[in-house]
Design a protein around this motif. Structure first.
Motif, PDB file in Angstrom:
ATOM      1  N   UNK A   1       9.775  10.660 -18.507  1.00 19.05           N
ATOM      2  CA  UNK A   1       8.258  10.804 -17.830  1.00 19.05           C
ATOM      3  C   UNK A   1       7.233   9.697 -18.481  1.00 19.05           C
ATOM      4  N   UNK A   2       7.371   9.516 -19.894  1.00 20.16           N
ATOM      5  CA  UNK A   2       6.592   8.452 -20.358  1.00 20.16           C
ATOM      6  C   UNK A   2       7.022   7.117 -19.743  1.00 20.16           C
ATOM      7  N   UNK A   3       8.201   6.694 -19.385  1.00 16.39           N
ATOM      8  CA  UNK A   3       8.256   5.302 -19.415  1.00 16.39           C
ATOM      9  C   UNK A   3       8.249   4.972 -18.031  1.00 16.39           C
ATOM     10  N   UNK A   4       8.455   6.234 -17.074  1.00 18.78           N
ATOM     11  CA  UNK A   4       8.036   5.987 -15.465  1.00 18.78           C
ATOM     12  C   UNK A   4       6.154   6.046 -14.729  1.00 18.78           C
ATOM     13  N   UNK A   5       5.300   6.943 -15.840  1.00 13.87           N
ATOM     14  CA  UNK A   5       4.313   6.276 -16.429  1.00 13.87           C
ATOM     15  C   UNK A   5       4.093   5.497 -16.495  1.00 13.87           C
ATOM     16  N   UNK A   6       4.856   4.684 -17.106  1.00 19.35           N
ATOM     17  CA  UNK A   6       4.540   2.646 -17.181  1.00 19.35           C
ATOM     18  C   UNK A   6       5.039   1.937 -16.253  1.00 19.35           C
ATOM     19  N   UNK A   7       6.284   2.336 -15.967  1.00 24.10           N
ATOM     20  CA  UNK A   7       6.613   1.661 -15.023  1.00 24.10           C
ATOM     21  C   UNK A   7       5.372   1.684 -13.055  1.00 24.10           C
TER      22      UNK A   7
ATOM     23  N   UNK B   1       5.547  13.883 -11.730  1.00 22.56           N
ATOM     24  CA  UNK B   1       5.818  13.201 -13.153  1.00 22.56           C
ATOM     25  C   UNK B   1       4.983  14.448 -13.854  1.00 22.56           C
ATOM     26  N   UNK B   2       3.648  14.117 -13.958  1.00 21.08           N
ATOM     27  CA  UNK B   2       2.345  15.113 -14.705  1.00 21.08           C
ATOM     28  C   UNK B   2       2.261  16.688 -14.735  1.00 21.08           C
ATOM     29  N   UNK B   3       2.836  17.086 -13.723  1.00 21.45           N
ATOM     30  CA  UNK B   3       2.957  18.390 -13.118  1.00 21.45           C
ATOM     31  C   UNK B   3       3.650  19.246 -14.532  1.00 21.45           C
ATOM     32  N   UNK B   4       3.377  20.691 -14.393  1.00 21.78           N
ATOM     33  CA  UNK B   4       4.046  21.117 -15.247  1.00 21.78           C
ATOM     34  C   UNK B   4       5.526  21.212 -15.373  1.00 21.78           C
ATOM     35  N   UNK B   5       6.248  21.986 -13.787  1.00 21.17           N
ATOM     36  CA  UNK B   5       7.620  21.617 -13.473  1.00 21.17           C
ATOM     37  C   UNK B   5       8.503  21.263 -13.683  1.00 21.17           C
ATOM     38  N   UNK B   6       7.822  19.507 -14.179  1.00 23.51           N
ATOM     39  CA  UNK B   6       8.708  18.711 -13.398  1.00 23.51           C
ATOM     40  C   UNK B   6      10.121  18.847 -15.043  1.00 23.51           C
TER      41      UNK B   6
ATOM     42  N   UNK C   1       1.197  -0.859   0.389  1.00 19.10           N
ATOM     43  CA  UNK C   1       0.183   0.400  -0.374  1.00 19.10           C
ATOM     44  C   UNK C   1       0.713   0.693  -0.315  1.00 19.10           C
ATOM     45  N   UNK C   2       1.914   1.751   0.688  1.00 17.24           N
ATOM     46  CA  UNK C   2       1.982   2.453   0.537  1.00 17.24           C
ATOM     47  C   UNK C   2       3.840   2.537  -0.590  1.00 17.24           C
ATOM     48  N   UNK C   3       4.409   1.480  -0.921  1.00 23.03           N
ATOM     49  CA  UNK C   3       4.632   1.643  -2.653  1.00 23.03           C
ATOM     50  C   UNK C   3       3.649   2.504  -3.868  1.00 23.03           C
ATOM     51  N   UNK C   4       2.783   1.502  -3.503  1.00 25.66           N
ATOM     52  CA  UNK C   4       1.671   2.770  -4.523  1.00 25.66           C
ATOM     53  C   UNK C   4       0.997   4.095  -4.307  1.00 25.66           C
ATOM     54  N   UNK C   5       1.162   4.164  -2.708  1.00 28.40           N
ATOM     55  CA  UNK C   5       1.137   5.672  -2.382  1.00 28.40           C
ATOM     56  C   UNK C   5       2.450   6.553  -3.270  1.00 28.40           C
ATOM     57  N   UNK C   6       3.466   5.807  -3.371  1.00 26.24           N
ATOM     58  CA  UNK C   6       4.721   6.038  -3.060  1.00 26.24           C
ATOM     59  C   UNK C   6       4.629   7.060  -4.772  1.00 26.24           C
ATOM     60  N   UNK C   7       4.176   5.736  -6.033  1.00 30.01           N
ATOM     61  CA  UNK C   7       4.849   5.743  -6.617  1.00 30.01           C
ATOM     62  C   UNK C   7       2.980   6.749  -7.656  1.00 30.01           C
ATOM     63  N   UNK C   8       2.117   6.290  -7.012  1.00 30.27           N
ATOM     64  CA  UNK C   8       0.987   7.537  -6.964  1.00 30.27           C
ATOM     65  C   UNK C   8       2.072   9.270  -7.156  1.00 30.27           C
ATOM     66  N   UNK C   9       2.030   9.084  -5.936  1.00 29.77           N
ATOM     67  CA  UNK C   9       2.817  10.788  -5.974  1.00 29.77           C
ATOM     68  C   UNK C   9       4.155  10.966  -6.973  1.00 29.77           C
TER      69      UNK C   9
END
Length: 123
Positions: free
Chosen positions: A80-86, A68-73, A55-63
């Motif tokens: 980013x695309x690769x990390x979204x896929x992971x 990654x989706x933020x404009x300032x990233x 559960x904590x790992x899932x929360x971490x990946x949600x964060x």
């Protein structure tokens, strides 16, 4: 405390390493990954701990996904695309592990690879 000890104490605090965002990310991922490994090693007796770590790992990946989706990233779009896929794989595989249909090892391997990347590129 004499003046020499006070000076040493003050100097020691000042030379403590500054924590960067990469260092902090590394530490958080490492902590969750250690929990995943420790719980998995307990087998069936560690399932409650494993579920909490998952559960904590899932929360971490949600964060991570939100960042990654933020404009300032500043990361390159391909990364980013690769990390979204992971992140998506992690979400789906976590559900499989919680249903006892999959092993936790791929999640540990992903986190370990990310930690290596953070360590190799840490400034």
């Amino acid at each position: 405390m004499n003046a020499l000890l006070k000076a040493k104490s003050a100097y020691s605090a000042a030379k403590a390493p500054t924590r960067t965002a990469k260092n902090f990310e590394y530490e958080v991922i490492a902590r969750v990954t250690r929990r995943l490994i420790a719980a998995a090693q307990k087998g069936r007796n560690g399932f409650t701990e494993l579920a909490a770590a998952l559960n904590d790992n899932r929360k971490l990946w949600s964060i991570f996904s939100a960042d990654l989706a933020s404009k300032g990233n500043p990361l390159p779009d391909e990364l980013k695309l690769s990390l979204f896929e992971l992140a998506e794989f992690t979400r789906q595989h976590t559900s499989q592990v919680l249903q006892r249909k999959a092993d936790v090892r791929p999640l540990v391997e992903i986190n370990t690879a990310i930690m290596r990347g953070l360590r190799g590129g840490a400034s």
